[in-house]
Design a protein around this motif. Structure first.
Motif, PDB file in Angstrom:
ATOM      1  N   ARG A 185       0.837  -1.206   0.000  1.00  0.00           N
ATOM      2  CA  ARG A 185       0.000   0.000   0.000  1.00  0.00           C
ATOM      3  C   ARG A 185       0.863   1.243   0.000  1.00  0.00           C
ATOM      4  NH1 ARG A 185      -4.433   1.995  -1.777  1.00  0.00           N
ATOM      5  NH2 ARG A 185      -5.380  -0.029  -1.253  1.00  0.00           N
ATOM      6  N   ARG A 214      -4.390   4.933   5.182  1.00  0.00           N
ATOM      7  CA  ARG A 214      -4.095   3.793   4.323  1.00  0.00           C
ATOM      8  C   ARG A 214      -2.758   3.174   4.722  1.00  0.00           C
ATOM      9  NH1 ARG A 214      -4.308   6.454  -1.436  1.00  0.00           N
ATOM     10  NH2 ARG A 214      -3.411   8.127  -0.164  1.00  0.00           N
ATOM     11  N   ASP A 232      -9.960   7.022   5.644  1.00  0.00           N
ATOM     12  CA  ASP A 232      -9.594   5.975   4.693  1.00  0.00           C
ATOM     13  C   ASP A 232      -8.685   4.985   5.408  1.00  0.00           C
ATOM     14  OD1 ASP A 232      -8.807   4.354   2.615  1.00  0.00           O
ATOM     15  OD2 ASP A 232      -8.440   5.999   1.205  1.00  0.00           O
ATOM     16  N   ARG A 234      -8.087   1.749   4.282  1.00  0.00           N
ATOM     17  CA  ARG A 234      -7.739   0.631   3.413  1.00  0.00           C
ATOM     18  C   ARG A 234      -6.312   0.165   3.690  1.00  0.00           C
ATOM     19  NH1 ARG A 234      -9.007   3.035  -2.323  1.00  0.00           N
ATOM     20  NH2 ARG A 234      -8.456   4.941  -1.175  1.00  0.00           N
ATOM     21  N   ASP A 252     -13.870   4.200   5.171  1.00  0.00           N
ATOM     22  CA  ASP A 252     -13.622   3.135   4.204  1.00  0.00           C
ATOM     23  C   ASP A 252     -12.755   2.058   4.846  1.00  0.00           C
ATOM     24  OD1 ASP A 252     -13.106   1.465   2.088  1.00  0.00           O
ATOM     25  OD2 ASP A 252     -12.500   3.051   0.700  1.00  0.00           O
ATOM     26  N   SER A 254     -13.082  -1.123   3.615  1.00  0.00           N
ATOM     27  CA  SER A 254     -13.327  -2.203   2.659  1.00  0.00           C
ATOM     28  C   SER A 254     -12.127  -3.114   2.458  1.00  0.00           C
ATOM     29  CB  SER A 254     -13.764  -1.621   1.312  1.00  0.00           C
ATOM     30  OG  SER A 254     -12.764  -0.763   0.781  1.00  0.00           O
ATOM     31  N   GLU A 255     -10.918  -2.583   2.623  1.00  0.00           N
ATOM     32  CA  GLU A 255      -9.713  -3.392   2.444  1.00  0.00           C
ATOM     33  C   GLU A 255      -8.840  -3.391   3.689  1.00  0.00           C
ATOM     34  OE1 GLU A 255      -7.675  -2.250  -1.135  1.00  0.00           O
ATOM     35  OE2 GLU A 255      -9.552  -2.036  -2.251  1.00  0.00           O
ATOM     36  N   SER A 256      -9.429  -3.026   4.831  1.00  0.00           N
ATOM     37  CA  SER A 256      -8.680  -3.103   6.087  1.00  0.00           C
ATOM     38  C   SER A 256      -8.346  -4.559   6.358  1.00  0.00           C
ATOM     39  CB  SER A 256      -9.522  -2.557   7.238  1.00  0.00           C
ATOM     40  OG  SER A 256      -9.861  -1.212   7.023  1.00  0.00           O
ATOM     41  N   LYS A 274     -17.927   1.700   4.506  1.00  0.00           N
ATOM     42  CA  LYS A 274     -17.575   0.615   3.592  1.00  0.00           C
ATOM     43  C   LYS A 274     -16.877  -0.505   4.363  1.00  0.00           C
ATOM     44  CE  LYS A 274     -17.017   3.778  -0.332  1.00  0.00           C
ATOM     45  NZ  LYS A 274     -16.073   4.312  -1.352  1.00  0.00           N
TER      46      LYS A 274
END
Length: 290
Positions: A185, A214, A232, A234, A252, A254-256, A274
């Motif tokens: 990331r 992130r 954010d 993610r 967000d 969603s991709e944690s 999310k």
């Protein structure tokens, strides 16, 4: 342990049903084995091994739909990762602690051990869905198979497991997974280095609204009542982070990585939050968007 030739790589969309609570198939183990003290989360005291007075003869909660209103918010936050039904239906083959009271004390001890093993299975299963960690997938598979093997032991063998040692071994792999995911990331980020708060960072009540987190390391962070609205997260590592009353509206996640249902249940969010596909939006969250 025999080699598993039928192993299939799990998908990020896999809901991991065997690692999710199925209260209909459980002997109400969390309602008996766990202790709690009168607090903001519990309206009363209860000793370990003592059935909650709301537990019915069919092992269902008599006030399940109104737990928060009755001052038992802590019950709505808890999740056993499917350990309850595993102990009830597999380890003890459907014989409950009321039918066989001589097994009760051991059954409750086994449940506490199984819950830890199932939580590790949750993290390991997720790790195997992460492309960034592909270089250690073989090690992760072995750890997953070893942990699954432990969950299938007899009650007498389960209580002899050195859970602390096993957790330490698995955590080494989970930390490697985290580093690989967050490093990937970092390469994608255009606003500088990833944030490393360090394990157990004190962020209680912190204003992190719309923060770019992130790839952040938030392992074990105290985020109690923190404002993460619109943040954010993610690829942020959230393993063990304390989300009690954390504001996640519009965030967000969603991709944690290593986020769990109990963490979400303890937090506040809304329809705009999310989430990863393997987790569900808590019923007490606001249904309006951020």
């Amino acid at each position: 342990m025999s080699e598993n030739h039928n192993y299939t790589e799990p998908s990020r969309d896999n809901s991991r049903p065997t690692l999710q609570s199925d209260c209909e198939s459980c002997f109400g183990l969390c309602c008996v084995a766990l202790p709690f003290s009168a607090s903001v989360d519990f309206a009363m005291d209860k000793n370990a091994g003592t059935p909650c007075h709301n537990l019915q003869s069919n092992f269902r909660c008599g006030i399940h739909t109104s737990l928060r209103k009755k001052g038992l918010r802590g019950c709505t936050v808890y999740d056993c990762f499917g350990a309850g039904q595993k102990v009830s239906r597999v380890t003890y083959a459907g014989k409950d602690w009321r039918q066989a009271p001589e097994t009760a004390e051991q059954m409750f001890e086994v449940f506490l051990i199984m819950r830890q093993l199932h939580e590790l299975l949750w993290y390991l299963t997720e790790s195997l869905t992460l492309e960034a960690a592909r270089s250690i997938h073989d090690e992760l598979r072995l750890a997953l198979e070893k942990t699954e093997h432990l969950t299938l032991l007899s009650p007498d063998s389960l209580v002899q497991i050195d859970v602390v040692s096993h957790r330490s071994e698995v955590n080494t792999l989970l930390l490697k997974t985290s580093e690989l995911v967050r490093a990937q990331r970092q390469k994608k980020n255009t606003q500088g280095r990833q944030k490393n708060f360090g394990r157990g960072a004190d962020l209680m009540g912190a204003n992190l609204r719309k923060a770019d987190l992130r790839g952040a390391n938030l392992r074990g962070a105290y985020l109690i009542a923190a404002d993460l609205k619109g943040a954010d997260l993610r690829a942020a590592d959230l393993i063990g982070a304390d989300f009690r009353d954390t504001e996640l509206s519009g965030a967000d996640l969603s991709e944690s990585i290593f986020l769990t249902q109990p963490q979400l249940n303890a937090a506040k969010g809304d329809a705009a939050t999310k989430l990863p596909p393997s987790l569900t939006r808590p019923t007490h969250w606001s249904m309006s968007g951020a």
